[in-house]
Design a protein around this motif. Structure first.
Motif, short mmCIF file in Angstrom:
data_model
loop_
_atom_site.label_atom_id
_atom_site.label_comp_id
_atom_site.label_asym_id
_atom_site.label_seq_id
_atom_site.Cartn_x
_atom_site.Cartn_y
_atom_site.Cartn_z
N TYR A 31 0.83 -1.21 0.00
CA TYR A 31 0.00 0.00 0.00
C TYR A 31 0.87 1.26 0.00
O TYR A 31 0.58 2.22 -0.72
CB TYR A 31 -0.95 0.02 1.21
CG TYR A 31 -1.75 1.27 1.27
CD1 TYR A 31 -2.82 1.47 0.41
CD2 TYR A 31 -1.42 2.30 2.15
CE1 TYR A 31 -3.56 2.63 0.43
CE2 TYR A 31 -2.15 3.47 2.18
CZ TYR A 31 -3.22 3.63 1.33
OH TYR A 31 -3.94 4.79 1.36
N ALA A 32 1.93 1.25 0.79
CA ALA A 32 2.82 2.42 0.84
C ALA A 32 3.43 2.69 -0.52
O ALA A 32 3.57 3.84 -0.93
CB ALA A 32 3.91 2.20 1.89
N ARG A 33 3.79 1.64 -1.24
CA ARG A 33 4.37 1.82 -2.58
C ARG A 33 3.33 2.29 -3.58
O ARG A 33 3.57 3.16 -4.40
CB ARG A 33 5.00 0.51 -3.07
CG ARG A 33 6.12 0.00 -2.22
CD ARG A 33 7.43 0.59 -2.53
NE ARG A 33 7.86 0.17 -3.86
CZ ARG A 33 8.82 0.76 -4.50
NH1 ARG A 33 9.45 1.76 -3.96
NH2 ARG A 33 9.16 0.37 -5.70
N ILE A 34 2.15 1.68 -3.55
CA ILE A 34 1.10 1.99 -4.52
C ILE A 34 0.55 3.39 -4.29
O ILE A 34 0.22 4.09 -5.25
CB ILE A 34 -0.02 0.93 -4.46
CG1 ILE A 34 0.51 -0.39 -5.01
CG2 ILE A 34 -1.25 1.37 -5.21
CD1 ILE A 34 -0.42 -1.56 -4.82
N SER A 35 0.46 3.83 -3.05
CA SER A 35 -0.12 5.15 -2.77
C SER A 35 0.74 6.29 -3.32
O SER A 35 0.26 7.39 -3.53
CB SER A 35 -0.34 5.33 -1.27
OG SER A 35 0.90 5.39 -0.61
N GLN A 36 2.01 6.04 -3.59
CA GLN A 36 2.91 7.07 -4.11
C GLN A 36 3.03 7.05 -5.63
O GLN A 36 3.69 7.90 -6.20
CB GLN A 36 4.30 6.91 -3.48
CG GLN A 36 4.32 7.14 -1.99
CD GLN A 36 3.93 8.56 -1.64
OE1 GLN A 36 4.36 9.51 -2.27
NE2 GLN A 36 3.09 8.71 -0.62
N ILE A 37 2.40 6.10 -6.29
CA ILE A 37 2.55 5.97 -7.73
C ILE A 37 2.03 7.19 -8.47
O ILE A 37 2.66 7.68 -9.40
CB ILE A 37 1.88 4.67 -8.24
CG1 ILE A 37 2.73 3.48 -7.85
CG2 ILE A 37 1.66 4.71 -9.74
CD1 ILE A 37 2.15 2.15 -8.23
N ASP A 38 0.89 7.73 -8.05
CA ASP A 38 0.34 8.89 -8.76
C ASP A 38 1.24 10.11 -8.61
O ASP A 38 1.45 10.86 -9.55
CB ASP A 38 -1.09 9.19 -8.30
CG ASP A 38 -1.18 9.46 -6.80
OD1 ASP A 38 -0.26 9.08 -6.06
OD2 ASP A 38 -2.20 10.05 -6.37
N THR A 39 1.81 10.30 -7.44
CA THR A 39 2.74 11.42 -7.23
C THR A 39 3.99 11.24 -8.09
O THR A 39 4.47 12.18 -8.71
CB THR A 39 3.12 11.53 -5.75
OG1 THR A 39 1.93 11.71 -4.99
CG2 THR A 39 4.07 12.68 -5.50
N GLN A 40 4.51 10.02 -8.12
CA GLN A 40 5.69 9.74 -8.93
C GLN A 40 5.41 9.93 -10.41
O GLN A 40 6.27 10.42 -11.16
CB GLN A 40 6.20 8.33 -8.65
CG GLN A 40 6.75 8.16 -7.25
CD GLN A 40 7.03 6.70 -6.91
OE1 GLN A 40 6.69 5.80 -7.66
NE2 GLN A 40 7.65 6.48 -5.75
N ALA A 41 4.22 9.59 -10.84
CA ALA A 41 3.85 9.77 -12.25
C ALA A 41 3.78 11.25 -12.61
O ALA A 41 4.23 11.66 -13.68
CB ALA A 41 2.52 9.09 -12.55
#
Length: 165
Positions: A31-41
């Motif tokens: 969850y911690a990794r997936i929750s940051q995907i939009d910010t990283q994108a």
């Protein structure tokens, strides 16, 4: 003497708890990794757009240098690039001319995609692009600035603010 064997037919409570703890730890990490995907994108899109703007401005400067109509002594230095008349300031494509469509400026040379120019924050030597869908569009932006010093010190600055992406 007869040996009695016991056949285990399930899991013990301790085994179940250990498995649940392991799965919980994996879920929290995922969850911690997936929750940051939009910010990283959004950050990747901002960095990619910066590279595009820099390369387009540099190539346009090369076209300007080879075009006599783009001489710095002209009242309005310009060059025709891909059928568009592009105006220049200190050898670089102008940021924004105030037209509704930005005709004659950097906006005609780049495919802005999900970025939109903020006309109120832009002028001839500046263009400010914000990323649509950012958490804070005032702090997820690209600024294109042509410094207006002497001919020897004039230059281009393209910076990004990613604190609100």
């Amino acid at each position: 003497m007869k040996k009695i064997s016991r056949i285990q037919s399930g899991f013990t409570l301790i085994e179940m708890i250990v498995v649940m703890l392991i799965l919980s730890a994996l879920a929290v990490t995922a969850y911690a990794r997936i929750s940051q995907i939009d910010t990283q994108a959004r950050l990747a899109a901002l960095q990619s757009f910066k590279a595009t703007v820099l390369s387009v401005a540099t190539m346009a400067k090369g076209v300007c240098m080879s075009d006599p109509q783009c001489d710095g002594n002209q009242t309005t230095p310009s060059a025709v690039i891909e059928g568009n008349t592009i105006y220049f300031s200190h050898g670089y494509p102008v940021g924004w001319l105030g037209n509704e469509d930005g005709a004659g400026s950097l906006s005609q040379l780049v495919d802005a995609g999900k970025f939109s120019v903020q006309a109120a924050l832009s002028d001839t030597n500046r263009a400010t692009y914000t990323l649509q869908g950012a958490r804070d569009s005032n702090h997820c932006k690209l600024e294109y600035i042509i410094s207006t010093g002497s001919a020897n010190t004039a230059g281009l600055s393209v910076s990004i603010d990613s604190t609100g992406c």
